[in-house]
Design a protein around this motif. Structure first.
Motif, short mmCIF file in Angstrom:
data_model
loop_
_atom_site.label_atom_id
_atom_site.label_comp_id
_atom_site.label_asym_id
_atom_site.label_seq_id
_atom_site.Cartn_x
_atom_site.Cartn_y
_atom_site.Cartn_z
N GLN A 178 1.07 -1.16 0.20
CA GLN A 178 -0.06 0.01 -0.08
C GLN A 178 0.82 1.24 -0.01
N ARG A 179 0.35 2.16 -0.59
CA ARG A 179 1.14 3.43 -0.74
C ARG A 179 0.17 4.79 -0.23
N THR A 180 0.87 5.40 0.82
CA THR A 180 0.44 6.48 1.27
C THR A 180 1.14 7.83 1.33
N LYS A 181 0.56 8.88 1.42
CA LYS A 181 1.21 10.16 1.13
C LYS A 181 1.32 10.97 2.32
N GLN A 182 2.23 11.47 3.03
CA GLN A 182 2.18 12.47 4.24
C GLN A 182 3.04 13.68 3.84
N GLY A 183 2.11 14.59 3.41
CA GLY A 183 2.73 15.82 2.68
C GLY A 183 3.28 15.77 1.22
N SER A 184 4.55 15.91 1.36
CA SER A 184 5.10 15.64 -0.10
C SER A 184 5.94 14.22 0.09
#
Length: 208
Positions: A178-184
């Protein structure tokens, strides 16, 4: 003369107040625009990184597709020496023709044996290493963190962050990560770990 002096002082104070207010509004507008520019720059950087990752995945998929085709070439080339040997049996120069055929057969068998030796000597693939590493982590990890950890565990292998990022994106495409983004920043985790984290958050909320 005495009446004009207070009037001048009052006008000066009014202009000073107005100028101070304009300066304050100007600074607030600068801060607002600077914040928007930084946010847009972060989005642009993220899009550029995604573009690079997609290009790397495209290159990896292209190399894998081209690597499959040479395996069929030796099988198609094997019957050729047999036809030459059969045609040369009825000719007087059979000894000269059979010797090169034997040499060619030896070279072909050597080429076939080489991939078998390489497959037995090679260890786990980078995909297996990345997947196993994510499975052992309870929190999301970035591509740089995964590359650093694997480099420490396997110093004999050259592990680059760009290659690890491409491998992680491939696992995401196959629903194995799974791929998650936190800010940039972009972080990766296994599907099981992501579901466990969500379940723990739900249980903590219900208990509260």
């Amino acid at each position: 003369m005495s009446e004009s002096a207070p009037a001048t002082t009052e006008l000066t104070s009014q202009y000073s107040t107005q100028v101070a207010g304009d300066l304050e509004r100007n600074l607030k507008e600068q801060e607002r625009l600077s914040g928007e520019i930084e946010a847009l720059q972060g989005q642009l950087d993220a899009l550029r990184r995604d573009h690079t990752v997609l290009l790397n995945i495209q290159q990896v998929l292209g190399t894998q597709a081209t690597a499959v085709t040479p395996t069929t070439a030796p099988t198609a080339a094997v019957p050729a020496p047999r036809k030459k040997a059969a045609a040369s049996d009825g000719r007087p120069g059979t000894r000269k023709s059979t010797a090169p055929a034997g040499k060619q057969g030896g070279k072909q068998t050597g080429k076939k044996a080489a991939p078998k030796a390489s497959t037995t000597r090679s260890g786990p693939t980078l995909v297996d290493l990345v997947r196993d590493h994510l499975a052992g982590q309870k929190e999301p990890r970035s591509a740089a963190e995964v590359a650093t950890a694997l480099g420490g565990q396997h110093p004999e292998r050259t592990i680059k962050t760009t290659v690890v990022r491409t491998t992680l994106e491939g696992l995401v495409a196959r629903n194995q990560a799974q791929r998650t983004k936190q800010g940039s920043s972009v972080f990766y985790t296994t599907p099981d770990a992501g579901e466990g984290a969500a379940a723990s958050e739900d249980s903590s909320r219900q208990s509260d």
